[in-house]
Design a protein around this motif. Structure first.
Motif, PDB file in Angstrom:
ATOM      1  N   ASP A   1      83.356 -64.306  -2.833  1.00 53.24           N
ATOM      2  CA  ASP A   1      84.055 -65.509  -2.394  1.00 53.24           C
ATOM      3  C   ASP A   1      85.099 -65.266  -1.310  1.00 53.24           C
ATOM      4  O   ASP A   1      85.364 -66.159  -0.499  1.00 53.24           O
ATOM      5  CB  ASP A   1      84.744 -66.180  -3.584  1.00 53.24           C
ATOM      6  N   VAL A   2      85.704 -64.072  -1.292  1.00 52.73           N
ATOM      7  CA  VAL A   2      86.758 -63.790  -0.317  1.00 52.73           C
ATOM      8  C   VAL A   2      86.202 -63.000   0.864  1.00 52.73           C
ATOM      9  O   VAL A   2      86.341 -63.394   2.020  1.00 52.73           O
ATOM     10  CB  VAL A   2      87.936 -63.040  -0.969  1.00 52.73           C
ATOM     11  N   LEU A   3      85.551 -61.886   0.576  1.00 49.14           N
ATOM     12  CA  LEU A   3      84.985 -61.064   1.648  1.00 49.14           C
ATOM     13  C   LEU A   3      83.652 -61.617   2.131  1.00 49.14           C
ATOM     14  O   LEU A   3      83.224 -61.311   3.251  1.00 49.14           O
ATOM     15  CB  LEU A   3      84.826 -59.619   1.168  1.00 49.14           C
ATOM     16  N   LYS A   4      82.997 -62.394   1.281  1.00 52.92           N
ATOM     17  CA  LYS A   4      81.749 -63.086   1.625  1.00 52.92           C
ATOM     18  C   LYS A   4      80.655 -62.134   2.101  1.00 52.92           C
ATOM     19  O   LYS A   4      79.955 -62.385   3.093  1.00 52.92           O
ATOM     20  CB  LYS A   4      82.008 -64.188   2.666  1.00 52.92           C
ATOM     21  N   VAL A   5      80.495 -61.045   1.383  1.00 57.11           N
ATOM     22  CA  VAL A   5      79.418 -60.112   1.699  1.00 57.11           C
ATOM     23  C   VAL A   5      78.203 -60.436   0.828  1.00 57.11           C
ATOM     24  O   VAL A   5      78.343 -60.828  -0.324  1.00 57.11           O
ATOM     25  CB  VAL A   5      79.848 -58.645   1.483  1.00 57.11           C
TER      26      VAL A   5
END
Length: 238
Positions: free
Chosen positions: A196-200
């Motif tokens: 959700d934050v780094l979206k990898v």
């Protein structure tokens, strides 16, 4: 929210951030600019390197600087890798496709592959099917994020909490995120940071008992028990 950044004089961009009430250190590596390598044994003695200090001495003797390092996968008591391990194209241990010990057996697990054109996390079966041309590879588990989805067995309210570390890669293999939690967290919280934050799209768990980080740019050098596989970023000493 980013609240601190490593010195630009160092090769790796690191920052601290908060996610779901816990602190993390996130180190971002551009594979088009930096060299990511794996380290296991001293090439002269054959003995396990085991520590950031030993890796730093090794690369310094080669005229290089170690700007980042982190433990990179589960290992046995003799510090040999539990799963697949490849260094400079030479296979030290083959791929394990069956359930292994501990978190390694929380399938699916995966492989962090460092190739000439970038780095990728592969789910193990995909790694076997595609046989990517890796220069370095280390197998660990479980996968944290698989094709953009959280590992299906993670529970939001799990009380299994540890200091945890792992790695996530961008779809094009040009960006790698190495993450360590600053306090005990469960798998669900750790995995959602990557999703959700780094979206990898892909992320892999390294460990949760001996998670450690070396970043001179942050004046950080974690100590502890001897390690097995270690991932590091090096560059020629100026």
């Amino acid at each position: 929210m980013l609240i601190g950044v490593g010195s630009p004089a160092f090769a790796v961009e690191c920052a601290t951030m908060e996610h779901v009430g816990a602190g993390y250190t996130v180190c971002k590596v551009d594979t088009t600019q930096e060299a990511i390598r794996l380290f296991l044994r001293d090439p002269e003695t054959g003995k396990p390197l085991g520590s950031f200090d030993n890796v730093e001495r090794l690369v310094r003797a080669r005229g290089e600087t170690l700007s980042f390092a982190m433990n990179a996968g589960m290992y046995h008591q003799d510090r040999s890798p539990v799963g697949h391990y490849l260094e400079k194209g030479q296979e030290v241990r083959g791929v394990i496709t069956t359930e292994g010990p501990g978190n390694f057996g929380l399938l699916p697990n995966g492989v962090f592959c460092i190739a000439k054109d970038g780095a990728q996390v592969y789910e193990t079966k995909r790694y076997v099917d595609e046989s990517p041309a890796c220069t370095y590879a280390t197998q660990s588990g479980p996968m944290l994020v698989i094709d953009g989805a959280l590992h299906p067995r993670f529970l939001k309210d799990s009380d299994s909490r540890y200091i945890r570390n792992g790695v996530g890669t961008s779809a094009d293999g040009k960006t790698v995120y190495f993450v360590i939690s600053e306090e005990p967290v469960n798998f669900h919280a750790f995995g959602t940071l990557f999703r959700d934050v780094l979206k990898v799209p892909q992320a892999l768990y390294f460990d949760g008992n001996i998670s450690r980080l070396y970043v001179p740019g942050l004046n950080r050098h974690d100590m502890g028990f001897p390690m097995g596989p270690i991932v590091g970023v090096t560059r020629p000493t100026e």
